[in-house]
Design an enzyme around this catalytic site. Sequence first.
Site, PDB file in Angstrom:
ATOM      1  N   GLU A  85      33.409  18.271 -17.648  1.00 43.45           N
ATOM      2  CA  GLU A  85      33.475  17.110 -18.383  1.00 43.45           C
ATOM      3  C   GLU A  85      32.746  16.820 -19.891  1.00 43.45           C
ATOM      4  O   GLU A  85      31.766  17.540 -19.868  1.00 43.45           O
ATOM      5  CB  GLU A  85      33.271  15.796 -17.589  1.00 43.45           C
ATOM      6  CG  GLU A  85      34.074  15.632 -16.509  1.00 43.45           C
ATOM      7  CD  GLU A  85      33.658  14.382 -15.384  1.00 43.45           C
ATOM      8  OE1 GLU A  85      32.664  13.545 -15.970  1.00 43.45           O
ATOM      9  OE2 GLU A  85      34.234  14.102 -14.408  1.00 43.45           O
ATOM     10  N   CYS A 105      26.889  20.766  -9.758  1.00 45.62           N
ATOM     11  CA  CYS A 105      25.215  20.479  -9.991  1.00 45.62           C
ATOM     12  C   CYS A 105      24.493  20.774  -8.500  1.00 45.62           C
ATOM     13  O   CYS A 105      25.379  20.154  -7.637  1.00 45.62           O
ATOM     14  CB  CYS A 105      24.917  19.088 -10.353  1.00 45.62           C
ATOM     15  SG  CYS A 105      23.167  18.748 -10.802  1.00 45.62           S
ATOM     16  N   CYS A 109      21.538  14.348  -6.413  1.00 47.22           N
ATOM     17  CA  CYS A 109      21.221  12.991  -6.623  1.00 47.22           C
ATOM     18  C   CYS A 109      22.118  12.075  -5.702  1.00 47.22           C
ATOM     19  O   CYS A 109      23.333  12.221  -5.982  1.00 47.22           O
ATOM     20  CB  CYS A 109      21.066  12.517  -8.188  1.00 47.22           C
ATOM     21  SG  CYS A 109      19.807  13.641  -9.148  1.00 47.22           S
ATOM     22  N   GLY A 156      25.533  18.541 -14.699  1.00 52.52           N
ATOM     23  CA  GLY A 156      24.602  19.524 -14.588  1.00 52.52           C
ATOM     24  C   GLY A 156      23.381  19.215 -14.964  1.00 52.52           C
ATOM     25  O   GLY A 156      23.129  18.137 -15.458  1.00 52.52           O
ATOM     26  N   SER A 188      18.689  15.492 -21.286  1.00 52.71           N
ATOM     27  CA  SER A 188      18.118  14.844 -20.169  1.00 52.71           C
ATOM     28  C   SER A 188      17.957  15.580 -18.668  1.00 52.71           C
ATOM     29  O   SER A 188      18.879  16.489 -18.541  1.00 52.71           O
ATOM     30  CB  SER A 188      19.240  13.703 -19.554  1.00 52.71           C
ATOM     31  OG  SER A 188      18.826  13.037 -18.736  1.00 52.71           O
ATOM     32  N   SER A 211      15.487  11.406 -16.232  1.00 48.02           N
ATOM     33  CA  SER A 211      15.765  10.511 -15.203  1.00 48.02           C
ATOM     34  C   SER A 211      14.874  10.086 -14.145  1.00 48.02           C
ATOM     35  O   SER A 211      14.486  11.050 -13.294  1.00 48.02           O
ATOM     36  CB  SER A 211      16.992  11.009 -14.541  1.00 48.02           C
ATOM     37  OG  SER A 211      18.123  11.401 -15.577  1.00 48.02           O
ATOM     38  N   LEU A 212      14.223   9.079 -14.148  1.00 48.84           N
ATOM     39  CA  LEU A 212      12.990   8.277 -13.211  1.00 48.84           C
ATOM     40  C   LEU A 212      13.741   7.676 -11.885  1.00 48.84           C
ATOM     41  O   LEU A 212      13.837   8.240 -11.051  1.00 48.84           O
ATOM     42  CB  LEU A 212      12.353   7.638 -13.911  1.00 48.84           C
ATOM     43  CG  LEU A 212      10.985   7.607 -13.250  1.00 48.84           C
ATOM     44  CD1 LEU A 212      10.107   8.703 -13.209  1.00 48.84           C
ATOM     45  CD2 LEU A 212      10.082   6.657 -14.230  1.00 48.84           C
ATOM     46  N   HIS A 213      14.437   6.690 -12.174  1.00 44.26           N
ATOM     47  CA  HIS A 213      15.146   5.981 -11.262  1.00 44.26           C
ATOM     48  C   HIS A 213      14.373   5.600 -10.074  1.00 44.26           C
ATOM     49  O   HIS A 213      14.800   4.834  -9.119  1.00 44.26           O
ATOM     50  CB  HIS A 213      16.260   6.563 -10.527  1.00 44.26           C
ATOM     51  CG  HIS A 213      17.326   6.982 -11.756  1.00 44.26           C
ATOM     52  ND1 HIS A 213      17.573   6.633 -12.911  1.00 44.26           N
ATOM     53  CD2 HIS A 213      17.905   8.587 -11.928  1.00 44.26           C
ATOM     54  CE1 HIS A 213      18.127   7.378 -13.746  1.00 44.26           C
ATOM     55  NE2 HIS A 213      18.735   8.514 -12.908  1.00 44.26           N
ATOM     56  N   CYS A 329      28.792  10.273 -14.944  1.00 44.53           N
ATOM     57  CA  CYS A 329      28.685  11.822 -14.775  1.00 44.53           C
ATOM     58  C   CYS A 329      29.877  12.379 -13.809  1.00 44.53           C
ATOM     59  O   CYS A 329      29.467  11.946 -12.555  1.00 44.53           O
ATOM     60  CB  CYS A 329      27.305  12.098 -14.353  1.00 44.53           C
ATOM     61  SG  CYS A 329      26.290  12.327 -15.388  1.00 44.53           S
TER      62      CYS A 329
HETATM   63  N1  SAH Z   1      20.780  16.141 -14.590  1.00 48.81           N
HETATM   64  C1  SAH Z   1      20.339  15.674 -15.655  1.00 48.81           C
HETATM   65  C2  SAH Z   1      21.352  15.148 -16.730  1.00 48.81           C
HETATM   66  C3  SAH Z   1      22.731  14.677 -16.066  1.00 48.81           C
HETATM   67  S1  SAH Z   1      22.900  13.032 -15.853  1.00 48.81           S
HETATM   68  C4  SAH Z   1      19.631  14.442 -15.368  1.00 48.81           C
HETATM   69  O1  SAH Z   1      19.274  13.785 -14.126  1.00 48.81           O
HETATM   70  O2  SAH Z   1      18.980  13.817 -16.194  1.00 48.81           O
HETATM   71  C5  SAH Z   1      22.614  11.787 -17.084  1.00 48.81           C
HETATM   72  C6  SAH Z   1      22.052  10.446 -16.630  1.00 48.81           C
HETATM   73  O3  SAH Z   1      23.152   9.685 -15.900  1.00 48.81           O
HETATM   74  C7  SAH Z   1      21.162  10.506 -15.607  1.00 48.81           C
HETATM   75  O4  SAH Z   1      19.996   9.657 -16.102  1.00 48.81           O
HETATM   76  C8  SAH Z   1      21.854  10.036 -14.250  1.00 48.81           C
HETATM   77  O5  SAH Z   1      20.731   9.916 -13.416  1.00 48.81           O
HETATM   78  C9  SAH Z   1      22.789   9.279 -14.504  1.00 48.81           C
HETATM   79  N2  SAH Z   1      23.587   8.955 -13.677  1.00 48.81           N
HETATM   80  C10 SAH Z   1      24.462   9.705 -12.899  1.00 48.81           C
HETATM   81  N3  SAH Z   1      25.365   9.227 -12.211  1.00 48.81           N
HETATM   82  C11 SAH Z   1      25.369   7.814 -12.412  1.00 48.81           C
HETATM   83  C12 SAH Z   1      25.858   6.616 -12.028  1.00 48.81           C
HETATM   84  N4  SAH Z   1      26.732   6.772 -10.988  1.00 48.81           N
HETATM   85  N5  SAH Z   1      25.701   5.429 -12.571  1.00 48.81           N
HETATM   86  C13 SAH Z   1      24.746   5.430 -13.459  1.00 48.81           C
HETATM   87  N6  SAH Z   1      24.106   6.515 -13.944  1.00 48.81           N
HETATM   88  C14 SAH Z   1      24.229   7.632 -13.734  1.00 48.81           C
END
Ligand code: SAH
Length: 345
Positions: A85, A105, A109, A156, A188, A211-213, A329
């Site tokens: 994508e 990937c 997550c 990825g 990222s 990406s902390l979350h 993503c």
């Molecule tokens: N692997 C890298 C880059 C890809 S994800 C990373 O983890 O940063 C890019 C961003 O989109 C990340 O912050 C990821 O956590 C977020 N993301 C992925 N799926 C999502 C979703 N369903 N809703 C909102 N954000 C999402």
Amino acid sequence: MKILSDYSLLELKQILADFPSFRAKQVFDAIIQAKDYSETNLPKSMIENLKKDFILKPINIYKVLTSKDGTKKYLLSTYDNNLVECVFLHQDYGNTICMSTQIGCRMGCKFCASTLNGLIRNLSAGEMLSMIAVVNADNGKNSERNFTNIVLMGSGEPFDNYANVVKWLELITDKDGFNVSERNISISTCGLVDKIYEFSKLNYNITLCVSLHATDDETRKTIMPIANKYSIDEIIKALQSYVKENKRRVVFEYCLIKDVNDSFQNAERLKKLTENLNCHINVICLNPNGGTLKATTKHEAYAFVKKLNDLGVSATLRRSQGSDIEGACGMLRAKTLNKINKKNS
Ligand code: SAH
């Protein structure tokens, strides 16, 4: 087969040393303009010769979805029939391309659709360059650059494909090619600490996003397996070192998930964690991918960001673009693969 877009202009000149020297530049221009052999002015004999060993255009458009807000989501096919994508976002301050770095990937997550079928393979530097070229060409005249920013926030984990991403940085910033300014590139990562240290030594002027979350390791472990390997403290330390070396502010992505990480207490912990770091927090609303995790409401998200701002933290709520076209993503790829699999069974 090798891929011609994996090489810089200098490397192409060496590889194509048997041909007149201007041919290498012609090949390089064809790559940037997303042309395949038949669309070039290369002599037939040279094309026949090159075709035996080299792919010129490793990426092609499989499908495009256009959102009501103008966002275009590309499903691209690779030369070995995988799908990746890429998203083209129209923005006032210059268009942005959001790019994938791997096919699938393996980070696992919980909220992310890219990881559903695991990792298929890494994308090469040339495939990533070709993705940009294909999407650029589809959005205007081939020879012009129709975007300003690139974010490595598609499918990825960029730092799980470290060498290819670093090589891609060399290709995409090449003055003879797209000549994208380092300042307009964001990478990222989910927080591969060893690679953050390695990358900071390269002194690239790009924006590093993490990406902390979550604001504590136990919660982070429930949504991001990488938290079992690296603690939040280790990430913060690595980023402090990055900021020191590169003099660039870092960005945290913080995806709000209902009752998991969206309380005011989380905002207070975010303040504490980021106190000694030059950073900005991009708050995002979860785009639910069908799992058990639910999105925090828009209203609560604004309140969360306001709380952060009141605490003196630099934070904004990221506008979600293209959510009507599986904007997050890996969602479009996951859906399409599902359809193809159903057809074949
Ligand atoms: N692997 C890298 C880059 C890809 S994800 C990373 O983890 O940063 C890019 C961003 O989109 C990340 O912050 C990821 O956590 C977020 N993301 C992925 N799926 C999502 C979703 N369903 N809703 C909102 N954000 C999402």
